[in-house]
Scaffold this active site. Sequence first.
Site, PDB file in Angstrom:
ATOM      1  N   ARG A  61      45.041  36.232 -38.661  1.00 17.80           N
ATOM      2  CA  ARG A  61      45.514  35.171 -37.750  1.00 17.80           C
ATOM      3  C   ARG A  61      47.038  35.194 -37.728  1.00 17.80           C
ATOM      4  NH1 ARG A  61      46.688  29.312 -38.955  1.00 17.80           N
ATOM      5  NH2 ARG A  61      46.943  28.412 -36.891  1.00 17.80           N
ATOM      6  N   HIS A  83      53.200  28.026 -32.776  1.00 16.34           N
ATOM      7  CA  HIS A  83      53.305  27.634 -34.190  1.00 16.34           C
ATOM      8  C   HIS A  83      54.754  27.192 -34.411  1.00 16.34           C
ATOM      9  CE1 HIS A  83      51.326  28.219 -38.346  1.00 16.34           C
ATOM     10  NE2 HIS A  83      52.488  27.645 -38.587  1.00 16.34           N
ATOM     11  N   GLU A  91      48.648  22.788 -35.617  1.00 15.76           N
ATOM     12  CA  GLU A  91      49.064  21.544 -36.262  1.00 15.76           C
ATOM     13  C   GLU A  91      49.977  20.682 -35.392  1.00 15.76           C
ATOM     14  OE1 GLU A  91      50.677  22.514 -40.111  1.00 15.76           O
ATOM     15  OE2 GLU A  91      48.812  23.385 -40.812  1.00 15.76           O
ATOM     16  N   ASN A 111      43.133  23.132 -40.793  1.00 19.67           N
ATOM     17  CA  ASN A 111      43.990  23.529 -41.915  1.00 19.67           C
ATOM     18  C   ASN A 111      43.952  22.426 -42.953  1.00 19.67           C
ATOM     19  OD1 ASN A 111      44.647  25.594 -40.205  1.00 19.67           O
ATOM     20  ND2 ASN A 111      46.772  24.979 -39.890  1.00 19.67           N
ATOM     21  N   TYR A 129      45.133  21.322 -47.084  1.00 16.73           N
ATOM     22  CA  TYR A 129      45.853  21.648 -48.320  1.00 16.73           C
ATOM     23  C   TYR A 129      45.659  20.615 -49.420  1.00 16.73           C
ATOM     24  CZ  TYR A 129      48.146  25.361 -45.763  1.00 16.73           C
ATOM     25  OH  TYR A 129      48.374  26.512 -45.050  1.00 16.73           O
ATOM     26  N   GLU A 158      43.585  27.675 -42.145  1.00 19.39           N
ATOM     27  CA  GLU A 158      44.571  27.774 -43.232  1.00 19.39           C
ATOM     28  C   GLU A 158      44.080  26.997 -44.436  1.00 19.39           C
ATOM     29  OE1 GLU A 158      48.600  26.505 -42.441  1.00 19.39           O
ATOM     30  OE2 GLU A 158      48.597  27.531 -40.502  1.00 19.39           O
TER      31      GLU A 158
HETATM   32  O1  IFM Z   1      53.436  27.219 -44.033  1.00 19.47           O
HETATM   33  C1  IFM Z   1      52.714  26.211 -43.404  1.00 19.47           C
HETATM   34  C2  IFM Z   1      52.152  26.686 -42.088  1.00 19.47           C
HETATM   35  O2  IFM Z   1      53.147  27.139 -41.234  1.00 19.47           O
HETATM   36  C3  IFM Z   1      51.432  25.560 -41.398  1.00 19.47           C
HETATM   37  N1  IFM Z   1      50.475  24.947 -42.257  1.00 19.47           N
HETATM   38  C4  IFM Z   1      50.887  24.572 -43.583  1.00 19.47           C
HETATM   39  C5  IFM Z   1      51.575  25.749 -44.267  1.00 19.47           C
HETATM   40  C6  IFM Z   1      52.028  25.335 -45.683  1.00 19.47           C
HETATM   41  O3  IFM Z   1      52.899  24.261 -45.605  1.00 19.47           O
END
Ligand code: IFM
Length: 447
Positions: free
Chosen positions: A83, A126, A171, A297, A299, A355
Site C-alpha cells: 500500500r 495521504h 485518515e 487504521n 494504533y 495500517e
Molecule cells: O505514520 C502515520 C501514517 O502516516 C498515518 N497513520 C498513522 C501512522 C503512525 O502515526
Amino acid sequence: MPINLPANSKMLNQDFIFGVATAAFQIEGAAQSDNRLPSIWDTFCATPGKVKGMDNGDIACDHYHLWEQDIQLIKQLEVDAYRLSIAWPRVMDKEGKANQAGLDFYRRLLKKLKDEGLTVFVTLYHWDLPQHLEDKGGWLNRETAYQFTKYADLVTKELGEWVDSWATFNEPFCAAILGYELGIHAPGLNKPEYGRQAAHHILLAHGLALPIIRKNAPKSQVGIVLNMNRSYAASEKTEDQFACLVRETLDNQFFIEPLMKGQYPQLLKTVAPQYLPTVLPGDMDIISQPIDFLGMNFYTCNHNAFDADNLFKNVKNHRSVEYTDIGWEIAPHAFAELLVNLHKQYTLPPIYITENGAACADQLIDGDVNDEQRIRYLEGHLNAVHQAIENGVDIRGYFAWSLMDNFEWAEGYSKRFGLTYVDYQTQKRTIKRSGYEYRDFLNSRKG
Ligand code: IFM
C-alpha cells in the site's frame, strides 16, 4: 518469538491479504526533483517549532531513487500486497496539467510491483496538499474538493491499469482535525470550526471523486481509509462517561456516520454544535455513496476524563499497561472491541486493516534490530483481527505500518515504525526481527 494465530483462523486462508504500507511524503524525498511542487508539509517543516528537530521530507528514505531496491525489500518480506500513496504535488502542475516526469515515476513503480506479483493498494491523498491550493484556503475552501476530483481523474486515468484498490483519502481525521483544528499537523491551523469544515470538504471530495474513479478504473475496488481509536471513560463518573461519548463521537462517528448513513452525529447538535460544519443541499448523498471497502487504521486507545475546556483531554490508563516509544498504549483488546462495535452499529462494507504498527526505540547492533515489543504488538493485534472476524466482522486483509522507518510527521525521524530499519545517513535498509517474524508467519500460512 514467532507470530502465531489459531490454526483455524480465517486469516490463514489464501484469500486474506497481508501487506506492508507507506506514504509518499514519508519516504520519497526528492522534494525538488522533476518539477514537484511544494506541499503543505514542506511549508510546515520549514516553520520553526512545528516538526521535531526541524526535520523535513527533502530526502526522507530517498525512495524516489531507491524504489527498485525497496521493491526487492518488499519481496524479501514475502507479503502479498503493498500500500502506497501518490503525491499530488508531484503529478499535477498549478494549472492542473499533468506533470509527466512525476507520473513516470509512479508508472515505473506500479508496473514493477505488478510484475513482481504484488497486489497494489493506492491512496490518492495521504496529507500532502499542494501548497498553492492551501494558499487559496486549502480544505477550508470548498473549491479544493473540486480540485481533488481533477487530480483523482488524472491519476486514475494515467495509473489505473496497475492498481487493484484505490482509496480516496487516508485518515481524514488527521488531515482535517490535526491539521486545521488542533494545529499539530500541516497546515497548522487551530479552531474547532475549521477542523470540522475541512473534514466536510474532504469527505465531499471523496464522494465527488468516487464516480470518476469507478469510470476510469472499473476493475479496481474503491474506498476510503479512516483511523479510529477506542475511547474509554477514565472512571464510572457520569461526567467521564460523557467525555468518553463525546470523544468517540468527535474521533470516530464524525467520520464514519456521514459515510455510512449520510449524516453527522446528532449528539453534536445539542452538546457541541460548534463541531458541526456547513453542509450544502445534496452533500450528504454525495458523501454516503456505497464504497467497495473501508480501510481501517488502528494504533491505540484513549482514556477520557471530563474537562469543559478540552474535549480532547486524555488521561493515562490507571492500570499498569505497556506503551510504545511514541507514548501510545498497547491495547489489542480495544482493537477487537472497536471492530465488533462498528459492525454492530453499521452495515459495513468489507474491511481492510490498512495500517497497524508500533513505534519502538530500535537500535541497530551488529546488523541486528531486536524489536521484540513490535513482534508482540503485531501478534496481539493480528489476534485481535482474528477475534473480530470470529465475531462476524468481514475483514479481508491486514497491512503492517510500515515497510520501513520513515518521516513520522510532527515527530520527524525520531520515531521508528518500520519492519525495516533505515540508517538515514547511508540509506541502508536492515530488516528488523519483526520483519523476519512477519515473513515467517506469512510463509507458515503458505505452507
Ligand atoms: O505514520 C502515520 C501514517 O502516516 C498515518 N497513520 C498513522 C501512522 C503512525 O502515526
